[in-house]
Design a protein around this motif. Sequence first.
Motif, PDB file in Angstrom:
ATOM      1  N   THR A 126       0.831  -1.198   0.000  1.00 53.17           N
ATOM      2  CA  THR A 126       0.000   0.000   0.000  1.00 53.17           C
ATOM      3  C   THR A 126       0.868   1.251   0.000  1.00 53.17           C
ATOM      4  N   LEU A 127       1.913   1.242   0.802  1.00 52.95           N
ATOM      5  CA  LEU A 127       2.827   2.374   0.858  1.00 52.95           C
ATOM      6  C   LEU A 127       3.391   2.688  -0.526  1.00 52.95           C
ATOM      7  N   GLN A 128       3.823   1.659  -1.237  1.00 55.38           N
ATOM      8  CA  GLN A 128       4.392   1.869  -2.568  1.00 55.38           C
ATOM      9  C   GLN A 128       3.354   2.414  -3.547  1.00 55.38           C
ATOM     10  N   SER A 129       2.105   2.032  -3.351  1.00 57.30           N
ATOM     11  CA  SER A 129       1.072   2.472  -4.282  1.00 57.30           C
ATOM     12  C   SER A 129       0.728   3.949  -4.121  1.00 57.30           C
ATOM     13  N   TRP A 130       1.140   4.567  -3.009  1.00 58.99           N
ATOM     14  CA  TRP A 130       0.826   5.969  -2.767  1.00 58.99           C
ATOM     15  C   TRP A 130       1.599   6.922  -3.667  1.00 58.99           C
ATOM     16  N   PHE A 131       2.748   6.476  -4.189  1.00 58.77           N
ATOM     17  CA  PHE A 131       3.651   7.402  -4.871  1.00 58.77           C
ATOM     18  C   PHE A 131       4.110   6.833  -6.212  1.00 58.77           C
ATOM     19  N   PRO A 132       4.283   7.679  -7.228  1.00 60.92           N
ATOM     20  CA  PRO A 132       4.940   7.208  -8.452  1.00 60.92           C
ATOM     21  C   PRO A 132       6.407   6.921  -8.149  1.00 60.92           C
ATOM     22  N   LEU A 133       6.885   5.793  -8.634  1.00 63.56           N
ATOM     23  CA  LEU A 133       8.267   5.410  -8.366  1.00 63.56           C
ATOM     24  C   LEU A 133       9.198   6.031  -9.403  1.00 63.56           C
ATOM     25  N   GLU A 134      10.375   6.402  -8.938  1.00 65.33           N
ATOM     26  CA  GLU A 134      11.330   7.117  -9.769  1.00 65.33           C
ATOM     27  C   GLU A 134      12.655   6.367  -9.823  1.00 65.33           C
TER      28      GLU A 134
END
Length: 321
Positions: A126-134
């Motif tokens: 869920t944490l990872q889904s909050w932000f676009p990964l760079e």
Amino acid sequence: MTPTPPERDEPGAPDPVRPRREFLRNAALFTGTALALGGGLELLTRRPGAGEAAGEPLVQAPRPTGPYDTTEAVTPWAQATSYNNYYEFGLGKDDPARLAGGLKTRPWTVLIDGEVRKPVRVDIDTLQSWFPLEDRVYRMRCVEGWSMVMPWLGFPLAALLRRVEPTGGAKYVKFTALHDPDQFPGQHTSLLDWPYVEGLRLDEALHPLTLMAVGLDGRVLPNQNGAPLRLVVPWKYGFKSIKAVVRITLTREQPQTTWALAAPDEYGFYANVNPAVPHPRWSQATERRIGELRRRPTLPFNGYAEQVAHLYAGMDLHRFF
């Protein structure tokens, strides 16, 4: 208490422990130790299915160049995943790659608390889904005198901190790693005061260079490199970039960090890369880039002075190491 580092930072000096053949011998170790991870790592075009292995390529498109990326040659995958410091698994550079395969990174939750208006305990997916990964290609300088160039994948720590809304009392950020001796054999020793703890000043944590990494080279982050969540602060020595993070706490007071407690005269809270300030037992003027034979000069703030030197205006960088 503090292990003697495996490098002497003198031009042309032989490595006193674990010579160059170590990482060449271990180049194939990762294949046998990768742990099958669950889904949730959204990388540009798709989300990996449950059971995809750590290290499996997930991004096929060319990596875009970002404003903070270095153009230096990236350290090969085999070396980046088999030459690691991770004392929870042991003192040897090859111990993490040999022993990290059993670390269970799902389920995994992260608690963000302290001086915040919206504390939360959140599942890693869920944490990872909050932000676009760079993608971020950063230099990495170990306090021992060796270095790599690492293509991390993650999200800015600032984005997470803004989401939980720091209070006016927040001055520092404390990071705590997993404490589980059943999975970390090194935690059965008294080498360090476990769990591993690190910290940043709030302005350092909010700097756009500061990253929470969940991947490496477009692949799921290998266990030996800090899965499932690792801090990356490229202008500081590598021991600041804590692995296997389970808690992020905003505090009013400067946190007591693991290495600063173990050897305060050798490992300070700030740990900014500074070639002009030697470690008490060796020089920091040069470094050995993994994969290269010749040593190279170490750059102030690891080459990121233009971006971060203003954070330390007025400070005596010889005293605040």
